[in-house]
Write a protein that holds these residues in place. Structure first.
Motif, PDB file in Angstrom:
ATOM      1  N   GLU A 120       0.814  -1.220   0.000  1.00  0.00           N
ATOM      2  CA  GLU A 120       0.000   0.000   0.000  1.00  0.00           C
ATOM      3  C   GLU A 120       0.847   1.268   0.000  1.00  0.00           C
ATOM      4  OE1 GLU A 120      -3.467   2.248   2.622  1.00  0.00           O
ATOM      5  OE2 GLU A 120      -2.957   0.162   3.081  1.00  0.00           O
ATOM      6  N   TYR A 121       1.867   1.300   0.848  1.00  0.00           N
ATOM      7  CA  TYR A 121       2.627   2.538   1.015  1.00  0.00           C
ATOM      8  C   TYR A 121       3.908   2.586   0.191  1.00  0.00           C
ATOM      9  CZ  TYR A 121      -0.708   3.528   4.604  1.00  0.00           C
ATOM     10  OH  TYR A 121      -1.881   3.780   5.275  1.00  0.00           O
ATOM     11  N   GLY A 122       4.256   1.512  -0.520  1.00  0.00           N
ATOM     12  CA  GLY A 122       5.460   1.505  -1.333  1.00  0.00           C
ATOM     13  C   GLY A 122       5.207   1.630  -2.820  1.00  0.00           C
ATOM     14  N   LYS A 123       3.948   1.603  -3.225  1.00  0.00           N
ATOM     15  CA  LYS A 123       3.671   1.574  -4.665  1.00  0.00           C
ATOM     16  C   LYS A 123       3.501   2.967  -5.268  1.00  0.00           C
ATOM     17  CE  LYS A 123      -1.288   0.982  -4.090  1.00  0.00           C
ATOM     18  NZ  LYS A 123      -2.385   0.040  -4.197  1.00  0.00           N
ATOM     19  N   THR A 124       3.831   3.038  -6.562  1.00  0.00           N
ATOM     20  CA  THR A 124       3.582   4.252  -7.342  1.00  0.00           C
ATOM     21  C   THR A 124       2.676   3.940  -8.526  1.00  0.00           C
ATOM     22  OG1 THR A 124       5.438   3.941  -8.853  1.00  0.00           O
ATOM     23  CG2 THR A 124       5.891   5.139  -6.805  1.00  0.00           C
ATOM     24  N   LEU A 125       2.402   2.652  -8.744  1.00  0.00           N
ATOM     25  CA  LEU A 125       1.624   2.140  -9.886  1.00  0.00           C
ATOM     26  C   LEU A 125       2.386   2.241 -11.201  1.00  0.00           C
ATOM     27  CD1 LEU A 125      -1.960   3.414  -8.974  1.00  0.00           C
ATOM     28  CD2 LEU A 125      -0.920   1.191  -8.469  1.00  0.00           C
ATOM     29  N   ASN A 126       3.700   2.458 -11.109  1.00  0.00           N
ATOM     30  CA  ASN A 126       4.557   2.507 -12.296  1.00  0.00           C
ATOM     31  C   ASN A 126       5.444   1.266 -12.331  1.00  0.00           C
ATOM     32  OD1 ASN A 126       3.737   5.123 -13.242  1.00  0.00           O
ATOM     33  ND2 ASN A 126       4.879   5.970 -11.510  1.00  0.00           N
ATOM     34  N   PRO A 127       5.942   0.903 -13.510  1.00  0.00           N
ATOM     35  CA  PRO A 127       6.883  -0.215 -13.576  1.00  0.00           C
ATOM     36  C   PRO A 127       8.091   0.051 -12.674  1.00  0.00           C
ATOM     37  CG  PRO A 127       6.197   0.431 -15.773  1.00  0.00           C
ATOM     38  CD  PRO A 127       5.666   1.477 -14.828  1.00  0.00           C
ATOM     39  N   GLY A 128       8.605  -0.976 -12.069  1.00  0.00           N
ATOM     40  CA  GLY A 128       9.795  -0.832 -11.234  1.00  0.00           C
ATOM     41  C   GLY A 128       9.510  -0.421  -9.813  1.00  0.00           C
ATOM     42  N   ASP A 129       8.261  -0.602  -9.341  1.00  0.00           N
ATOM     43  CA  ASP A 129       7.940  -0.249  -7.957  1.00  0.00           C
ATOM     44  C   ASP A 129       8.707  -1.094  -6.955  1.00  0.00           C
ATOM     45  OD1 ASP A 129       6.299   1.901  -8.313  1.00  0.00           O
ATOM     46  OD2 ASP A 129       4.436   0.836  -7.926  1.00  0.00           O
ATOM     47  N   GLY A 130       9.122  -2.281  -7.334  1.00  0.00           N
ATOM     48  CA  GLY A 130       9.904  -3.113  -6.426  1.00  0.00           C
ATOM     49  C   GLY A 130       9.367  -4.513  -6.314  1.00  0.00           C
ATOM     50  N   ILE A 131       9.861  -5.225  -5.312  1.00  0.00           N
ATOM     51  CA  ILE A 131       9.494  -6.622  -5.114  1.00  0.00           C
ATOM     52  C   ILE A 131       9.647  -6.963  -3.638  1.00  0.00           C
ATOM     53  CG2 ILE A 131      11.826  -7.518  -5.556  1.00  0.00           C
ATOM     54  CD1 ILE A 131      10.335  -9.759  -7.212  1.00  0.00           C
ATOM     55  N   ILE A 132       8.896  -7.960  -3.194  1.00  0.00           N
ATOM     56  CA  ILE A 132       8.947  -8.425  -1.807  1.00  0.00           C
ATOM     57  C   ILE A 132       9.303  -9.911  -1.826  1.00  0.00           C
ATOM     58  CG2 ILE A 132       7.663  -8.741   0.347  1.00  0.00           C
ATOM     59  CD1 ILE A 132       5.704  -6.553  -0.721  1.00  0.00           C
ATOM     60  N   TYR A 133      10.279 -10.292  -1.020  1.00  0.00           N
ATOM     61  CA  TYR A 133      10.651 -11.692  -0.851  1.00  0.00           C
ATOM     62  C   TYR A 133      10.315 -12.128   0.570  1.00  0.00           C
ATOM     63  CZ  TYR A 133      13.650 -10.975  -4.952  1.00  0.00           C
ATOM     64  OH  TYR A 133      14.126 -10.675  -6.205  1.00  0.00           O
ATOM     65  N   ILE A 134       9.847 -13.357   0.717  1.00  0.00           N
ATOM     66  CA  ILE A 134       9.582 -13.940   2.031  1.00  0.00           C
ATOM     67  C   ILE A 134      10.450 -15.186   2.160  1.00  0.00           C
ATOM     68  CG2 ILE A 134       7.845 -14.855   3.605  1.00  0.00           C
ATOM     69  CD1 ILE A 134       7.297 -11.951   2.683  1.00  0.00           C
ATOM     70  N   LEU A 135      11.238 -15.253   3.223  1.00  0.00           N
ATOM     71  CA  LEU A 135      12.139 -16.381   3.442  1.00  0.00           C
ATOM     72  C   LEU A 135      11.892 -16.983   4.820  1.00  0.00           C
ATOM     73  CD1 LEU A 135      13.895 -13.798   2.086  1.00  0.00           C
ATOM     74  CD2 LEU A 135      15.458 -15.677   1.781  1.00  0.00           C
ATOM     75  N   ASN A 136      12.142 -18.260   4.946  1.00  0.00           N
ATOM     76  CA  ASN A 136      12.046 -18.921   6.244  1.00  0.00           C
ATOM     77  C   ASN A 136      13.260 -18.585   7.086  1.00  0.00           C
ATOM     78  OD1 ASN A 136       9.590 -20.350   5.859  1.00  0.00           O
ATOM     79  ND2 ASN A 136      10.672 -21.826   4.583  1.00  0.00           N
ATOM     80  N   VAL A 137      13.049 -18.359   8.374  1.00  0.00           N
ATOM     81  CA  VAL A 137      14.133 -18.125   9.324  1.00  0.00           C
ATOM     82  C   VAL A 137      14.179 -19.339  10.237  1.00  0.00           C
ATOM     83  CG1 VAL A 137      14.978 -16.682  11.208  1.00  0.00           C
ATOM     84  CG2 VAL A 137      13.875 -15.632   9.223  1.00  0.00           C
ATOM     85  N   GLU A 138      15.278 -20.059  10.180  1.00  0.00           N
ATOM     86  CA  GLU A 138      15.392 -21.281  10.955  1.00  0.00           C
ATOM     87  C   GLU A 138      15.553 -20.991  12.441  1.00  0.00           C
ATOM     88  OE1 GLU A 138      18.391 -25.032  10.926  1.00  0.00           O
ATOM     89  OE2 GLU A 138      17.787 -24.218   8.983  1.00  0.00           O
ATOM     90  N   LYS A 139      16.461 -20.086  12.775  1.00  0.00           N
ATOM     91  CA  LYS A 139      16.709 -19.737  14.178  1.00  0.00           C
ATOM     92  C   LYS A 139      17.208 -18.300  14.253  1.00  0.00           C
ATOM     93  CE  LYS A 139      18.020 -24.298  15.836  1.00  0.00           C
ATOM     94  NZ  LYS A 139      19.015 -25.059  16.592  1.00  0.00           N
ATOM     95  N   THR A 140      17.071 -17.708  15.418  1.00  0.00           N
ATOM     96  CA  THR A 140      17.661 -16.397  15.677  1.00  0.00           C
ATOM     97  C   THR A 140      18.431 -16.468  16.990  1.00  0.00           C
ATOM     98  OG1 THR A 140      15.712 -15.579  16.850  1.00  0.00           O
ATOM     99  CG2 THR A 140      15.809 -15.171  14.479  1.00  0.00           C
ATOM    100  N   TYR A 141      19.521 -15.714  17.065  1.00  0.00           N
ATOM    101  CA  TYR A 141      20.353 -15.672  18.264  1.00  0.00           C
ATOM    102  C   TYR A 141      20.640 -14.228  18.633  1.00  0.00           C
ATOM    103  CZ  TYR A 141      21.218 -20.622  17.427  1.00  0.00           C
ATOM    104  OH  TYR A 141      21.063 -21.964  17.235  1.00  0.00           O
ATOM    105  N   ARG A 142      20.750 -13.974  19.911  1.00  0.00           N
ATOM    106  CA  ARG A 142      21.141 -12.654  20.398  1.00  0.00           C
ATOM    107  C   ARG A 142      22.660 -12.543  20.329  1.00  0.00           C
ATOM    108  NH1 ARG A 142      16.968  -9.167  20.930  1.00  0.00           N
ATOM    109  NH2 ARG A 142      15.162 -10.256  21.721  1.00  0.00           N
ATOM    110  N   VAL A 143      23.155 -11.474  19.766  1.00  0.00           N
ATOM    111  CA  VAL A 143      24.601 -11.261  19.678  1.00  0.00           C
ATOM    112  C   VAL A 143      25.183 -11.127  21.082  1.00  0.00           C
ATOM    113  CG1 VAL A 143      26.393  -9.667  18.899  1.00  0.00           C
ATOM    114  CG2 VAL A 143      24.474 -10.241  17.384  1.00  0.00           C
ATOM    115  N   LYS A 144      24.526 -10.389  21.950  1.00  0.00           N
ATOM    116  CA  LYS A 144      25.028 -10.102  23.294  1.00  0.00           C
ATOM    117  C   LYS A 144      25.248 -11.370  24.117  1.00  0.00           C
ATOM    118  CE  LYS A 144      23.761  -7.585  27.474  1.00  0.00           C
ATOM    119  NZ  LYS A 144      22.773  -6.704  28.101  1.00  0.00           N
TER     120      LYS A 144
END
Length: 110
Positions: free
Chosen positions: A78-102
């Motif tokens: 909704e908020y990223g489009k201009t209705l023109n070619p080249g508006d962009g793309i969205i990828y969805i990926l699986n995240v297996e695990k997350t770790y805290r750096v600290k």
């Protein structure tokens, strides 16, 4: 968990980020990117870093629960489009695990 990577036009980033934050998404990474697609943009230019790109883009990255993915996709669309070619793309990926750096602990561990 899912990682969302979205490429949108830079002039839409401020409003998009504001909407994401207003909807409870605080952890967002934003970076500048340059892209090329299958269309030929009249504003294509010779980049100082790369040979030829169609347009500058903003890359938005975030990790959300599976249940929140459709909400984020809706906000980006909704908020990223201009209705023109080249508006962009969205990828969805699986995240297996997350770790805290600290602590080195997996998220959810104490």
């Amino acid at each position: 968990m899912k990682e969302i990577k979205a490429f949108v036009r830079p002039n839409h980033v401020n409003e998009l980020i504001e909407q994401l934050k207003d909807n409870g998404f605080e952890n967002i990474t934003i970076s500048s990117a340059e892209g090329t697609g299958k269309f030929q943009d009249e504003n294509a230019f010779v980049s100082q870093k790369f040979s030829v790109t169609d347009s500058p883009m903003a890359k938005i990255e975030m990790v959300v629960t599976k249940e929140k993915v459709n909400m984020v996709i809706g906000l980006i669309s909704e908020y990223g489009k201009t209705l023109n070619p080249g508006d962009g793309i969205i990828y969805i990926l699986n995240v297996e695990k997350t770790y805290r750096v600290k602590t080195g602990l997996e998220n959810g561990e104490k």
